[in-house]
Motif scaffolding. Sequence first.
Motif, PDB file in Angstrom:
ATOM      1  N   SER A  58      31.817  14.014  11.643  1.00  0.00           N
ATOM      2  CA  SER A  58      32.299  14.923  10.601  1.00  0.00           C
ATOM      3  C   SER A  58      33.229  15.920  11.275  1.00  0.00           C
ATOM      4  O   SER A  58      33.472  15.842  12.479  1.00  0.00           O
ATOM      5  CB  SER A  58      31.137  15.650   9.910  1.00  0.00           C
ATOM      6  N   HIS A  61      30.516  17.794  13.631  1.00  0.00           N
ATOM      7  CA  HIS A  61      29.375  17.152  14.283  1.00  0.00           C
ATOM      8  C   HIS A  61      29.788  15.954  15.139  1.00  0.00           C
ATOM      9  O   HIS A  61      30.597  15.125  14.716  1.00  0.00           O
ATOM     10  CB  HIS A  61      28.361  16.685  13.240  1.00  0.00           C
ATOM     11  N   GLN A 247      18.302   9.035   7.944  1.00  0.00           N
ATOM     12  CA  GLN A 247      17.764  10.182   7.216  1.00  0.00           C
ATOM     13  C   GLN A 247      17.709  11.420   8.114  1.00  0.00           C
ATOM     14  O   GLN A 247      18.002  12.533   7.656  1.00  0.00           O
ATOM     15  CB  GLN A 247      16.368   9.850   6.669  1.00  0.00           C
ATOM     16  N   TRP A 248      17.356  11.238   9.382  1.00  0.00           N
ATOM     17  CA  TRP A 248      17.308  12.381  10.297  1.00  0.00           C
ATOM     18  C   TRP A 248      18.698  12.974  10.500  1.00  0.00           C
ATOM     19  O   TRP A 248      18.865  14.199  10.506  1.00  0.00           O
ATOM     20  CB  TRP A 248      16.717  11.948  11.645  1.00  0.00           C
ATOM     21  N   HIS A 250      21.090  12.937   8.391  1.00  0.00           N
ATOM     22  CA  HIS A 250      21.411  13.650   7.148  1.00  0.00           C
ATOM     23  C   HIS A 250      20.748  15.026   7.122  1.00  0.00           C
ATOM     24  O   HIS A 250      21.362  16.026   6.695  1.00  0.00           O
ATOM     25  CB  HIS A 250      20.953  12.820   5.954  1.00  0.00           C
ATOM     26  N   GLN A 251      19.533  15.122   7.597  1.00  0.00           N
ATOM     27  CA  GLN A 251      18.822  16.398   7.605  1.00  0.00           C
ATOM     28  C   GLN A 251      19.472  17.397   8.562  1.00  0.00           C
ATOM     29  O   GLN A 251      19.479  18.598   8.297  1.00  0.00           O
ATOM     30  CB  GLN A 251      17.369  16.161   8.024  1.00  0.00           C
ATOM     31  N   VAL A 252      20.015  16.883   9.658  1.00  0.00           N
ATOM     32  CA  VAL A 252      20.601  17.755  10.691  1.00  0.00           C
ATOM     33  C   VAL A 252      22.047  18.119  10.368  1.00  0.00           C
ATOM     34  O   VAL A 252      22.465  19.265  10.520  1.00  0.00           O
ATOM     35  CB  VAL A 252      20.509  17.087  12.077  1.00  0.00           C
ATOM     36  N   ALA A 253      22.820  17.119   9.947  1.00  0.00           N
ATOM     37  CA  ALA A 253      24.262  17.308   9.775  1.00  0.00           C
ATOM     38  C   ALA A 253      24.713  17.304   8.319  1.00  0.00           C
ATOM     39  O   ALA A 253      25.905  17.497   8.052  1.00  0.00           O
ATOM     40  CB  ALA A 253      25.022  16.237  10.562  1.00  0.00           C
ATOM     41  N   TYR A 254      23.801  17.029   7.395  1.00  0.00           N
ATOM     42  CA  TYR A 254      24.115  17.019   5.945  1.00  0.00           C
ATOM     43  C   TYR A 254      25.175  15.989   5.582  1.00  0.00           C
ATOM     44  O   TYR A 254      25.983  16.211   4.699  1.00  0.00           O
ATOM     45  CB  TYR A 254      24.543  18.422   5.488  1.00  0.00           C
ATOM     46  N   ILE A 255      25.185  14.858   6.303  1.00  0.00           N
ATOM     47  CA  ILE A 255      26.131  13.781   5.954  1.00  0.00           C
ATOM     48  C   ILE A 255      25.382  12.464   5.863  1.00  0.00           C
ATOM     49  O   ILE A 255      24.297  12.318   6.389  1.00  0.00           O
ATOM     50  CB  ILE A 255      27.274  13.680   6.989  1.00  0.00           C
TER      51      ILE A 255
END
Length: 255
Positions: A58, A61, A247-248, A250-255
């Motif tokens: 991103s 990130h 999923q992890w 996504h939780q850390v980087a919101y992507i």
Amino acid sequence: MDKCALFALLLVLGAQAQPQRAPKIINGHSATHQPYNAFIMYLNAQNAGFFGGGSLISDRHVLTAAINIFGYQRWNVGLGSNIFTQLATITSTQAIAHPNFNPTNRANDIGVIMLPSSVVFTTYVYPIRLPPLTYINQLPVENEEGTIVGFGFTSSSSTTRADYLMHSFQRVVNHNRCLQFFPVQSPYQFCAEDNIERSNVCNGDLGAGFVTIERGRPILTGIASLVAQNCGAQNPTGYTRIAAYRQWIHQVAYI
């Protein structure tokens, strides 16, 4: 000039010259520029450390191996070129390794570096796609070919990084062959090797992305995590399977 504009200018000035045929990643070849590729220098409080690879996912990130994060405090991230001296560098002091990372066997060897400001996407700096959150297929599949790039050692006797980005092609092997070399756990890890030119990942390449093609587009499916002590040997490379940690991420980087 603001920081974003200056960074974009540095990237344009670092436009890609095609390198001559150069020493190899371990039987690999000089690579054209890959806009997602990141060179990572990681340092502890005493300014000691080493280097590895990563992938821009991103504008803020970089995905890499947890081994490049665990125990370190500062990360110099180089982007924008396949020529080492033309990389534009951003320094970060924020990164997170997977909470269950085991440095002994490299289980859960995945982490994210947070950049202090958004990078400007250009021809030379652009994120790579991740497996979709809802994708049930555990990419990559056995016998699928992927590409790995890095500035790591170019022979088993090397002590310095490569001047030019190197690449090799590796094909995913079955889990039993992987177990002959590394204590990997399915589906969280996989192995791949080049059984034609015997190219291999080496020191300084850990954290680099394993990229495959899905529906005609490149997709990041692995992170270089495990290499044999003699990386010039005819052994596979062990990878963290990104789909298992989607999923992890996504939780850390919101992507």
